[in-house]
Motif scaffolding. Sequence first.
Motif, PDB file in Angstrom:
ATOM      1  N   MET A 126       1.685  -4.153 -10.433  1.00 25.91           N
ATOM      2  CA  MET A 126       0.755  -3.398  -9.574  1.00 25.91           C
ATOM      3  C   MET A 126       0.396  -4.177  -8.309  1.00 25.91           C
ATOM      4  O   MET A 126       0.377  -3.620  -7.222  1.00 25.91           O
ATOM      5  CB  MET A 126      -0.502  -3.028 -10.361  1.00 25.91           C
ATOM      6  CG  MET A 126      -0.256  -1.940 -11.375  1.00 25.91           C
ATOM      7  SD  MET A 126      -1.758  -1.252 -12.086  1.00 25.91           S
ATOM      8  CE  MET A 126      -2.200  -2.520 -13.242  1.00 25.91           C
ATOM      9  N   ILE A 127       0.122  -5.466  -8.458  1.00 27.59           N
ATOM     10  CA  ILE A 127      -0.220  -6.282  -7.286  1.00 27.59           C
ATOM     11  C   ILE A 127       0.952  -6.357  -6.327  1.00 27.59           C
ATOM     12  O   ILE A 127       0.790  -6.208  -5.116  1.00 27.59           O
ATOM     13  CB  ILE A 127      -0.668  -7.694  -7.728  1.00 27.59           C
ATOM     14  CG1 ILE A 127      -2.054  -7.609  -8.356  1.00 27.59           C
ATOM     15  CG2 ILE A 127      -0.666  -8.675  -6.565  1.00 27.59           C
ATOM     16  CD1 ILE A 127      -2.509  -8.866  -9.043  1.00 27.59           C
ATOM     17  N   ASN A 128       2.145  -6.560  -6.878  1.00 29.62           N
ATOM     18  CA  ASN A 128       3.328  -6.658  -6.021  1.00 29.62           C
ATOM     19  C   ASN A 128       3.612  -5.336  -5.318  1.00 29.62           C
ATOM     20  O   ASN A 128       3.893  -5.315  -4.116  1.00 29.62           O
ATOM     21  CB  ASN A 128       4.546  -7.084  -6.843  1.00 29.62           C
ATOM     22  CG  ASN A 128       5.740  -7.350  -5.970  1.00 29.62           C
ATOM     23  OD1 ASN A 128       5.718  -8.231  -5.116  1.00 29.62           O
ATOM     24  ND2 ASN A 128       6.790  -6.573  -6.159  1.00 29.62           N
ATOM     25  N   GLU A 135       3.862  -5.735  -1.384  1.00 26.43           N
ATOM     26  CA  GLU A 135       4.933  -4.990  -0.702  1.00 26.43           C
ATOM     27  C   GLU A 135       4.357  -3.993   0.306  1.00 26.43           C
ATOM     28  O   GLU A 135       4.895  -3.823   1.389  1.00 26.43           O
ATOM     29  CB  GLU A 135       5.813  -4.264  -1.730  1.00 26.43           C
ATOM     30  CG  GLU A 135       6.618  -5.180  -2.627  1.00 26.43           C
ATOM     31  CD  GLU A 135       7.677  -5.974  -1.877  1.00 26.43           C
ATOM     32  OE1 GLU A 135       8.231  -5.463  -0.892  1.00 26.43           O
ATOM     33  OE2 GLU A 135       7.923  -7.127  -2.277  1.00 26.43           O
ATOM     34  N   ALA A 136       3.263  -3.348  -0.058  1.00 25.95           N
ATOM     35  CA  ALA A 136       2.671  -2.335   0.823  1.00 25.95           C
ATOM     36  C   ALA A 136       2.185  -2.933   2.143  1.00 25.95           C
ATOM     37  O   ALA A 136       2.294  -2.301   3.197  1.00 25.95           O
ATOM     38  CB  ALA A 136       1.520  -1.628   0.116  1.00 25.95           C
ATOM     39  N   PHE A 137       1.668  -4.157   2.102  1.00 25.40           N
ATOM     40  CA  PHE A 137       1.146  -4.795   3.309  1.00 25.40           C
ATOM     41  C   PHE A 137       2.066  -5.899   3.832  1.00 25.40           C
ATOM     42  O   PHE A 137       1.642  -6.730   4.635  1.00 25.40           O
ATOM     43  CB  PHE A 137      -0.257  -5.347   3.044  1.00 25.40           C
ATOM     44  CG  PHE A 137      -1.266  -4.271   2.757  1.00 25.40           C
ATOM     45  CD1 PHE A 137      -1.767  -3.472   3.773  1.00 25.40           C
ATOM     46  CD2 PHE A 137      -1.693  -4.044   1.453  1.00 25.40           C
ATOM     47  CE1 PHE A 137      -2.690  -2.474   3.505  1.00 25.40           C
ATOM     48  CE2 PHE A 137      -2.617  -3.052   1.179  1.00 25.40           C
ATOM     49  CZ  PHE A 137      -3.117  -2.261   2.198  1.00 25.40           C
ATOM     50  N   ASN A 138       3.302  -5.901   3.341  1.00 26.43           N
ATOM     51  CA  ASN A 138       4.319  -6.867   3.784  1.00 26.43           C
ATOM     52  C   ASN A 138       3.834  -8.315   3.617  1.00 26.43           C
ATOM     53  O   ASN A 138       3.875  -9.117   4.551  1.00 26.43           O
ATOM     54  CB  ASN A 138       4.749  -6.579   5.228  1.00 26.43           C
ATOM     55  CG  ASN A 138       6.059  -7.241   5.563  1.00 26.43           C
ATOM     56  OD1 ASN A 138       6.864  -7.541   4.681  1.00 26.43           O
ATOM     57  ND2 ASN A 138       6.284  -7.479   6.838  1.00 26.43           N
ATOM     58  N   LEU A 139       3.358  -8.633   2.409  1.00 23.20           N
ATOM     59  CA  LEU A 139       2.839  -9.963   2.102  1.00 23.20           C
ATOM     60  C   LEU A 139       3.580 -10.621   0.927  1.00 23.20           C
ATOM     61  O   LEU A 139       2.953 -11.232   0.062  1.00 23.20           O
ATOM     62  CB  LEU A 139       1.346  -9.883   1.751  1.00 23.20           C
ATOM     63  CG  LEU A 139       0.415  -9.308   2.806  1.00 23.20           C
ATOM     64  CD1 LEU A 139      -0.959  -9.049   2.222  1.00 23.20           C
ATOM     65  CD2 LEU A 139       0.327 -10.260   3.982  1.00 23.20           C
ATOM     66  N   PRO A 140       4.904 -10.550   0.869  1.00 21.13           N
ATOM     67  CA  PRO A 140       5.605 -11.117  -0.286  1.00 21.13           C
ATOM     68  C   PRO A 140       5.474 -12.642  -0.395  1.00 21.13           C
ATOM     69  O   PRO A 140       5.657 -13.204  -1.469  1.00 21.13           O
ATOM     70  CB  PRO A 140       7.062 -10.713  -0.068  1.00 21.13           C
ATOM     71  CG  PRO A 140       7.181 -10.475   1.387  1.00 21.13           C
ATOM     72  CD  PRO A 140       5.837  -9.978   1.839  1.00 21.13           C
ATOM     73  N   PHE A 141       5.109 -13.299   0.694  1.00 18.08           N
ATOM     74  CA  PHE A 141       4.943 -14.754   0.672  1.00 18.08           C
ATOM     75  C   PHE A 141       3.719 -15.184  -0.152  1.00 18.08           C
ATOM     76  O   PHE A 141       3.575 -16.348  -0.490  1.00 18.08           O
ATOM     77  CB  PHE A 141       4.848 -15.319   2.097  1.00 18.08           C
ATOM     78  CG  PHE A 141       3.752 -14.720   2.920  1.00 18.08           C
ATOM     79  CD1 PHE A 141       2.481 -15.269   2.924  1.00 18.08           C
ATOM     80  CD2 PHE A 141       3.996 -13.600   3.707  1.00 18.08           C
ATOM     81  CE1 PHE A 141       1.467 -14.723   3.687  1.00 18.08           C
ATOM     82  CE2 PHE A 141       2.988 -13.044   4.470  1.00 18.08           C
ATOM     83  CZ  PHE A 141       1.719 -13.600   4.460  1.00 18.08           C
ATOM     84  N   LEU A 142       2.839 -14.242  -0.493  1.00 19.92           N
ATOM     85  CA  LEU A 142       1.671 -14.542  -1.324  1.00 19.92           C
ATOM     86  C   LEU A 142       1.936 -14.307  -2.812  1.00 19.92           C
ATOM     87  O   LEU A 142       1.014 -14.385  -3.624  1.00 19.92           O
ATOM     88  CB  LEU A 142       0.479 -13.686  -0.889  1.00 19.92           C
ATOM     89  CG  LEU A 142      -0.105 -14.009   0.487  1.00 19.92           C
ATOM     90  CD1 LEU A 142      -1.214 -13.037   0.834  1.00 19.92           C
ATOM     91  CD2 LEU A 142      -0.623 -15.440   0.503  1.00 19.92           C
TER      92      LEU A 142
END
Length: 197
Positions: A62-64, A69-76
Motif C-alpha cells: 500500500m505504501i509503495n 509510486e503515486a508521488f514519484n518517491l521510490p528513493f524513499l
Amino acid sequence: MMEEFSQILLLFISTILVNNFILVRFLGICPFLGVSKQIETAFSMGLATTFVMTLTAGATWMINTYILEAFNLPFLRYVSFIIVIASLVQFVEMFIKKTSPVLYKALGIFLPLITTNCAIMGLALLIPLNNYSFIASIVFGFGAGVGFTLAIVLMAGLRENLEFGDVPEALQGVPITLMIAGILALSFMGFAGMIAM
C-alpha cells in the motif's frame, strides 16, 4: 477466476518450498541458527515472523503503490519499509510480552531482532520488484512466513535429535549445525524443478 486462483496457489507453494527465504534465498539466517535449538521456541519465532511478514507485505504494498509510486518517491522505499517493519515488530513484541512472558523470555534478543531480519526486508523489496498485486503480496508474505517457520522448525527438530547422537567432538556445536543447514538447503533445492514460478 480459476486461473488467477491457481497462480496465487502456485505463488504460495513456490514461496514455501522452491523459493524458501532461509534455505534457498539465504535470508534470515541469524534467527534460523540462533533460535532453532528447541522446537517450541522455533515454532513461536516462526509464528511471530509469519505475522510480521504478512502484515509487512500488505503495508509495504500500500505504501509503495499509493504513496511512493503515486508521488514519484521510490528513493524513499528503504526508509519507509524499515519504519513499517520496526513498527510491526514493536507491536508483536508488546503483544507477546503481555500474553506470554515465558515465551517472551525464551525468544530473548531474537524477538526485537526481527526488525533487522533481512528476510523481512527482502520480502518488502521483492514485492515491488515482482509487481505483485495486493492479494499476491499478502499470499507472498504469508507463504514466506510459513516457509520460514517450516525451515526453522525442521532445523530445531534435527538439532534436538542431535543431542542424543554420537557427534565427533570436532563437529559438535556450530560445525554440525552448519552441515545440517547445508543438507537442508540441498534438499529444498530438489523442489526447484517441480514448480515454475
